[in-house]
Motif scaffolding. Structure first.
Motif, PDB file in Angstrom:
ATOM      1  N   UNK A   1       0.837  -1.200   0.000  1.00  0.00           N
ATOM      2  CA  UNK A   1       0.000   0.000   0.000  1.00  0.00           C
ATOM      3  C   UNK A   1       0.871   1.249   0.000  1.00  0.00           C
ATOM      4  N   UNK A   2       1.907   1.232   0.806  1.00  0.00           N
ATOM      5  CA  UNK A   2       2.826   2.362   0.861  1.00  0.00           C
ATOM      6  C   UNK A   2       3.468   2.605  -0.503  1.00  0.00           C
ATOM      7  N   UNK A   3       3.932   1.532  -1.145  1.00  0.00           N
ATOM      8  CA  UNK A   3       4.581   1.682  -2.447  1.00  0.00           C
ATOM      9  C   UNK A   3       3.593   2.143  -3.519  1.00  0.00           C
ATOM     10  N   UNK A   4       2.357   1.664  -3.427  1.00  0.00           N
ATOM     11  CA  UNK A   4       1.347   2.015  -4.423  1.00  0.00           C
ATOM     12  C   UNK A   4       0.875   3.456  -4.277  1.00  0.00           C
ATOM     13  N   UNK A   5       0.643   3.885  -3.035  1.00  0.00           N
ATOM     14  CA  UNK A   5       0.069   5.214  -2.799  1.00  0.00           C
ATOM     15  C   UNK A   5       1.111   6.322  -2.766  1.00  0.00           C
ATOM     16  N   UNK A   6       2.374   5.951  -2.508  1.00  0.00           N
ATOM     17  CA  UNK A   6       3.420   6.970  -2.393  1.00  0.00           C
ATOM     18  C   UNK A   6       4.655   6.606  -3.229  1.00  0.00           C
ATOM     19  N   UNK A   7       4.475   6.419  -4.536  1.00  0.00           N
ATOM     20  CA  UNK A   7       5.648   6.104  -5.369  1.00  0.00           C
ATOM     21  C   UNK A   7       6.631   7.272  -5.335  1.00  0.00           C
ATOM     22  N   UNK A   8       7.891   6.945  -5.178  1.00  0.00           N
ATOM     23  CA  UNK A   8       8.903   7.989  -5.108  1.00  0.00           C
ATOM     24  C   UNK A   8       9.183   8.492  -3.713  1.00  0.00           C
ATOM     25  N   UNK A   9       8.336   8.132  -2.756  1.00  0.00           N
ATOM     26  CA  UNK A   9       8.590   8.527  -1.364  1.00  0.00           C
ATOM     27  C   UNK A   9       9.776   7.730  -0.834  1.00  0.00           C
ATOM     28  N   UNK A  10      10.652   8.361  -0.028  1.00  0.00           N
ATOM     29  CA  UNK A  10      11.803   7.615   0.507  1.00  0.00           C
ATOM     30  C   UNK A  10      11.420   6.326   1.222  1.00  0.00           C
ATOM     31  N   UNK A  11      10.288   6.324   1.919  1.00  0.00           N
ATOM     32  CA  UNK A  11       9.887   5.120   2.635  1.00  0.00           C
ATOM     33  C   UNK A  11       9.407   4.018   1.694  1.00  0.00           C
ATOM     34  N   UNK A  12       9.051   4.379   0.460  1.00  0.00           N
ATOM     35  CA  UNK A  12       8.656   3.349  -0.511  1.00  0.00           C
ATOM     36  C   UNK A  12       9.843   2.449  -0.824  1.00  0.00           C
ATOM     37  N   UNK A  13      11.045   3.030  -0.870  1.00  0.00           N
ATOM     38  CA  UNK A  13      12.249   2.227  -1.064  1.00  0.00           C
ATOM     39  C   UNK A  13      12.443   1.256   0.093  1.00  0.00           C
ATOM     40  N   UNK A  14      12.276   1.756   1.306  1.00  0.00           N
ATOM     41  CA  UNK A  14      12.427   0.895   2.476  1.00  0.00           C
ATOM     42  C   UNK A  14      11.387  -0.218   2.465  1.00  0.00           C
ATOM     43  N   UNK A  15      10.171   0.109   2.031  1.00  0.00           N
ATOM     44  CA  UNK A  15       9.113  -0.901   1.963  1.00  0.00           C
ATOM     45  C   UNK A  15       9.476  -2.000   0.976  1.00  0.00           C
ATOM     46  N   UNK A  16      10.070  -1.618  -0.155  1.00  0.00           N
ATOM     47  CA  UNK A  16      10.481  -2.614  -1.146  1.00  0.00           C
ATOM     48  C   UNK A  16      11.542  -3.544  -0.561  1.00  0.00           C
TER      49      UNK A  16
ATOM     50  N   UNK B   1      13.828 -15.326  -4.220  1.00  0.00           N
ATOM     51  CA  UNK B   1      14.116 -14.072  -3.524  1.00  0.00           C
ATOM     52  C   UNK B   1      15.048 -13.212  -4.381  1.00  0.00           C
ATOM     53  N   UNK B   2      16.060 -13.841  -4.959  1.00  0.00           N
ATOM     54  CA  UNK B   2      17.001 -13.106  -5.809  1.00  0.00           C
ATOM     55  C   UNK B   2      16.293 -12.539  -7.040  1.00  0.00           C
ATOM     56  N   UNK B   3      15.355 -13.297  -7.596  1.00  0.00           N
ATOM     57  CA  UNK B   3      14.598 -12.806  -8.756  1.00  0.00           C
ATOM     58  C   UNK B   3      13.770 -11.588  -8.363  1.00  0.00           C
ATOM     59  N   UNK B   4      13.204 -11.602  -7.165  1.00  0.00           N
ATOM     60  CA  UNK B   4      12.423 -10.459  -6.691  1.00  0.00           C
ATOM     61  C   UNK B   4      13.335  -9.255  -6.470  1.00  0.00           C
ATOM     62  N   UNK B   5      14.523  -9.495  -5.909  1.00  0.00           N
ATOM     63  CA  UNK B   5      15.485  -8.405  -5.716  1.00  0.00           C
ATOM     64  C   UNK B   5      15.839  -7.773  -7.062  1.00  0.00           C
ATOM     65  N   UNK B   6      16.095  -8.611  -8.075  1.00  0.00           N
ATOM     66  CA  UNK B   6      16.410  -8.090  -9.405  1.00  0.00           C
ATOM     67  C   UNK B   6      15.242  -7.281  -9.971  1.00  0.00           C
ATOM     68  N   UNK B   7      14.035  -7.687  -9.637  1.00  0.00           N
ATOM     69  CA  UNK B   7      12.847  -7.008 -10.145  1.00  0.00           C
ATOM     70  C   UNK B   7      12.684  -5.622  -9.519  1.00  0.00           C
ATOM     71  N   UNK B   8      12.895  -5.528  -8.204  1.00  0.00           N
ATOM     72  CA  UNK B   8      12.648  -4.243  -7.534  1.00  0.00           C
ATOM     73  C   UNK B   8      13.840  -3.288  -7.580  1.00  0.00           C
ATOM     74  N   UNK B   9      15.031  -3.813  -7.856  1.00  0.00           N
ATOM     75  CA  UNK B   9      16.224  -2.973  -7.821  1.00  0.00           C
ATOM     76  C   UNK B   9      16.093  -1.716  -8.689  1.00  0.00           C
ATOM     77  N   UNK B  10      15.628  -1.829  -9.950  1.00  0.00           N
ATOM     78  CA  UNK B  10      15.533  -0.618 -10.784  1.00  0.00           C
ATOM     79  C   UNK B  10      14.515   0.397 -10.263  1.00  0.00           C
ATOM     80  N   UNK B  11      13.610  -0.034  -9.391  1.00  0.00           N
ATOM     81  CA  UNK B  11      12.575   0.861  -8.886  1.00  0.00           C
ATOM     82  C   UNK B  11      13.061   1.703  -7.708  1.00  0.00           C
ATOM     83  N   UNK B  12      14.176   1.318  -7.097  1.00  0.00           N
ATOM     84  CA  UNK B  12      14.669   2.031  -5.927  1.00  0.00           C
ATOM     85  C   UNK B  12      15.344   3.332  -6.334  1.00  0.00           C
ATOM     86  N   UNK B  13      15.055   4.377  -5.580  1.00  0.00           N
ATOM     87  CA  UNK B  13      15.651   5.683  -5.836  1.00  0.00           C
ATOM     88  C   UNK B  13      16.941   5.849  -5.043  1.00  0.00           C
ATOM     89  N   UNK B  14      16.949   5.348  -3.833  1.00  0.00           N
ATOM     90  CA  UNK B  14      18.091   5.510  -2.942  1.00  0.00           C
ATOM     91  C   UNK B  14      19.245   4.596  -3.336  1.00  0.00           C
TER      92      UNK B  14
END
Length: 286
Positions: free
Chosen positions: A131-146, A165-178
């Motif tokens: 929910x945090x990632x969906x409602x607040x994309x780009x928010x610093x805490x969205x990275x932490x949630x991922x 788990x590694x496949x999921x990490x590869x999937x979310x890595x490009x989405x992280x801002x930090x």
């Protein structure tokens, strides 16, 4: 990352924002903040409780009270339940357009269900993070949630399914801002690839994550980068990538010339370079 992370590093760190603190002239609030800066979380909690009771509609005091409850010594199940109830109300009462306290409430709710409740409440923790990632994309805490979603998946899956788990990490890595979180996630992924306890020995994959981590986060300290160079060099050496290993042994020795390990790093680099040169000569003569 349990109580100290939840209460101090997130909830109470937010309350310590200079701009927020400057707008609050309450002597009690000032005293609570003083307790926080001196790591007297239990004392701060008692003061935030009074502030919340006097003004329960104030989201700042609500989140402060909930976060401090999670940092009390001892942390009791009653305190965790109380904190969760308060945070659920904050998340429900504030509009999605509120970007200061509501995202923090959602994140803390995820952390409570993730690692302050036994057994772990996988479904609800995941829902709060998503929910945090969906409602607040780009928010610093969205990275932490991922990041927490990846760790939640690791807890939930059998150890034999680390690849998922590694496949999921590869999937979310490009989405992280930090970049610092990207680096931290890469370091964790490298550890998942080569774990003696789990008898997982994919050092090629571990090396890929280590190399990515090494060149992320410009704010990493020279010490951190040097230690990473040693890790890369050691891993590359074990799997026969001599040139790469030599490069990072030399990088460590150059960045940390006074370290007692620098002499050995230079020696290993020289030996690896000589071995690689001999191997290339042999290949050329074949």
């Amino acid at each position: 990352m349990r109580t100290s992370f939840l209460a101090a590093a997130l909830g109470l760190a937010l309350l310590g924002s200079p701009s927020l603190h400057a707008t609050e002239d309450s002597a009690l609030a000032n005293a609570a903040w003083e307790d926080v800066t001196k790591s007297r979380i239990t004392d701060a909690s008692k003061k935030f409780e009074k502030l919340y009771e006097a003004d329960p509609g104030n989201p700042r005091f609500a989140v402060a009270h909930a976060a401090a409850l999670l940092g009390r010594d001892p942390v009791t199940r009653a305190n965790v339940r109380r904190a969760r109830t308060i945070l659920v109300k904050v998340a429900a009462d504030l509009p999605v357009s509120e970007t200061e306290y509501r995202p923090l409430a959602l994140f803390l709710l995820g952390r409570i269900d993730h690692d302050q409740v036994q057994p772990v409440q996988f479904e609800s923790a995941r829902a709060f993070y998503e929910q945090l990632r969906s409602e607040y994309p780009g928010h610093p805490l969205a990275d932490h949630a991922a990041f927490q979603l990846a760790q939640l998946l690791y807890l939930e899956l059998p150890q034999s399914r680390v690849d998922e788990v590694l496949a999921f990490i590869d999937q979310i890595m490009p989405e992280l801002i930090s970049e610092s979180l990207q680096r931290e996630l890469c370091i964790w992924a490298s550890e998942l690839c080569a774990d003696d306890e789990l008898k997982i020995y994919n050092e090629e994959a571990s090396l890929r994550y280590l190399l990515k981590a090494r060149y992320l986060d410009a704010d990493a300290s020279p010490y951190e980068s040097g230690e990473m160079d040693l890790q890369i060099a050691g891993t590359a050496r074990r799997i026969g990538q001599r040139a790469l290993a030599a490069k990072h042994y030399r990088a460590f020795a150059e960045s940390s010339p006074r370290d007692t390990r620098a002499y050995t790093a230079r020696r290993l680099a020289r030996e690896l370079e000589e071995a690689e040169a001999a191997a290339q000569t042999n290949r050329g003569n074949e």
